[in-house]
Structure formats: C-alpha cells, structure tokens
Design a protein around this motif. Sequence first.
Motif, PDB file in Angstrom:
ATOM      1  N   GLY A  19      32.428   9.657  38.661  1.00 18.72           N
ATOM      2  CA  GLY A  19      31.479  10.006  37.591  1.00 18.72           C
ATOM      3  C   GLY A  19      31.200  11.501  37.564  1.00 18.72           C
ATOM      4  O   GLY A  19      31.254  12.169  38.597  1.00 18.72           O
TER       5      GLY A  19
ATOM      6  N   GLU B  51      29.592  14.903  34.626  1.00 15.06           N
ATOM      7  CA  GLU B  51      28.803  15.246  33.442  1.00 15.06           C
ATOM      8  C   GLU B  51      29.516  14.811  32.157  1.00 15.06           C
ATOM      9  O   GLU B  51      28.893  14.296  31.231  1.00 15.06           O
ATOM     10  CB  GLU B  51      28.566  16.766  33.435  1.00 15.06           C
TER      11      GLU B  51
ATOM     12  N   LYS C  29      29.101  11.153  31.474  1.00 14.53           N
ATOM     13  CA  LYS C  29      27.748  10.850  30.991  1.00 14.53           C
ATOM     14  C   LYS C  29      27.629  11.133  29.492  1.00 14.53           C
ATOM     15  O   LYS C  29      27.110  10.316  28.727  1.00 14.53           O
ATOM     16  CB  LYS C  29      26.732  11.696  31.777  1.00 14.53           C
TER      17      LYS C  29
ATOM     18  N   ASP D  18      27.200   8.227  26.539  1.00 17.60           N
ATOM     19  CA  ASP D  18      26.040   8.341  25.647  1.00 17.60           C
ATOM     20  C   ASP D  18      26.488   8.342  24.180  1.00 17.60           C
ATOM     21  O   ASP D  18      26.039   7.541  23.355  1.00 17.60           O
ATOM     22  CB  ASP D  18      25.308   9.650  25.990  1.00 17.60           C
TER      23      ASP D  18
ATOM     24  N   VAL E 294      22.010   6.422  30.873  1.00 15.49           N
ATOM     25  CA  VAL E 294      22.286   7.860  30.921  1.00 15.49           C
ATOM     26  C   VAL E 294      21.278   8.570  31.825  1.00 15.49           C
ATOM     27  O   VAL E 294      21.641   9.444  32.613  1.00 15.49           O
ATOM     28  CB  VAL E 294      22.298   8.464  29.489  1.00 15.49           C
TER      29      VAL E 294
ATOM     30  N   MET F 199      22.226   7.801  35.318  1.00 15.74           N
ATOM     31  CA  MET F 199      23.409   8.577  35.694  1.00 15.74           C
ATOM     32  C   MET F 199      23.030  10.014  36.062  1.00 15.74           C
ATOM     33  O   MET F 199      23.539  10.570  37.029  1.00 15.74           O
ATOM     34  CB  MET F 199      24.395   8.578  34.528  1.00 15.74           C
ATOM     35  N   GLU F 200      22.131  10.600  35.272  1.00 15.41           N
ATOM     36  CA  GLU F 200      21.645  11.962  35.570  1.00 15.41           C
ATOM     37  C   GLU F 200      21.049  12.023  36.965  1.00 15.41           C
ATOM     38  O   GLU F 200      21.358  12.897  37.759  1.00 15.41           O
ATOM     39  CB  GLU F 200      20.562  12.363  34.553  1.00 15.41           C
TER      40      GLU F 200
END
Length: 211
Positions: free
Chosen positions: A148, A150, A153, A157, A182, A185-186
């Motif tokens: 995973g 950026e 993500k 999204d 999302v 995930m951040e």
Amino acid sequence: RVFLRAINQYADMLNKKFLDQANFELQLWNNYFHLAVAFLTQESLQLENFSSAKRAKILNKYGDMRRQIGFEIRDMWYNLGQHKIKFIPEMVGPILEMTLIPETELRKATIPIFFDMMQCEFHSTRSFQMFENEIITKLDHEVEGGRGDEQYKVLFDKILLEHCRKHKYLAKSGEAFVKLVVRLMERLLDYRTIMHDENKENRMSCTVNVL
C-alpha cells in the motif's frame, strides 16, 4: 510464462465446463482465484524490486505478466454472474492483495471489483457489512506487512467514489464506507512510517489515531 499459459488453460476449462448453474464447481473456481493471485504476487514478478536494466530486459522479453493475469482474474470474476455472492467475503483478501501490487494500470482495472462485491452483497442482504468488515481487517494486515502507498489510497478513493455516486442505493452508504477506508489507510500508512521514529510521543499519537 509456462505457468501463465497453464493457468489460462485452466480458466478456459472453467468457463466452458464449470460455470453454468448445473455444473458450477465452487471449489475449482476458488482454487483458480487463489492460484492466480499467488502467481501474480510471487516475488520473482515484482519488477519494481529489480534494477532498471533487469526490469527492462524482462519487460522486453515477457511484458509484465502481473498485468496479464490480473486482467484475466478481473474477467473471470465478472464471468461468475450470480455465483459471485458465494465468494464474498472469502475472496476480498486475495483481490485486495492483487490491487495493492504497485502497477497503475492493474490497479485501475481491478479496484472496481470491490464496488461489484459491495453491489452483490447489497442485492443479496440489503447491506455490505461482510465485505466492509473483511476489507478493513485485511487492509490492516496488508499495510502493516509493507504493502500500500499514497497512490493506492488516491486511486481507491477516486474509483470507488465514482462508482458509488452513480448507484441509486449505494450513493450515501458507499461514500461513507470509502471515506472510512481512506481515513484508515492514511492512519495505517502514517503508523507504518513512524514505527521507525525515535520519538515515542509520535509513535504513541499514531497508535492512538489507528485505534
């Protein structure tokens, strides 16, 4: 390449003999998806880990086989039709593994499978709770394992929001789900980055955010 050809022959046979209602074989289809995802995620095909010279040589001779098998997995999923519900939530993890491969076209082609899963479960039970629980659990595990980034993500999204907003019944709940994932995930990506930070307060604050 030999294995790829064999897996594709297996797929042809599944479509011809084991797809219609009378002859559908759940275990065979399950085996196919697990085999294909294992092929796609094997270490020897992860081109971004190689030197640029080695990567260019492989691409020139064989192309990116991950993309080839990934598109095939996508088509096989859509071929399932009414049988799809039998693979939810079990196939969420393997499909997630595939979409996390850092190859942009592969990601764009396969992330929409998640919306299809949401739709299938919603038509069956009027919610997509099983799918939601499974993807959150598996995402936690995958990001912690180093997968995973950026870009994933952002694509997740964008693609899923577009699909959800077009759907009569999933617009609201789907959007809430995408925003939740999302955000998670951040937090998970921050947590993974900060784990090597010397500052205990930073680490603690990231842990609290994830929780």
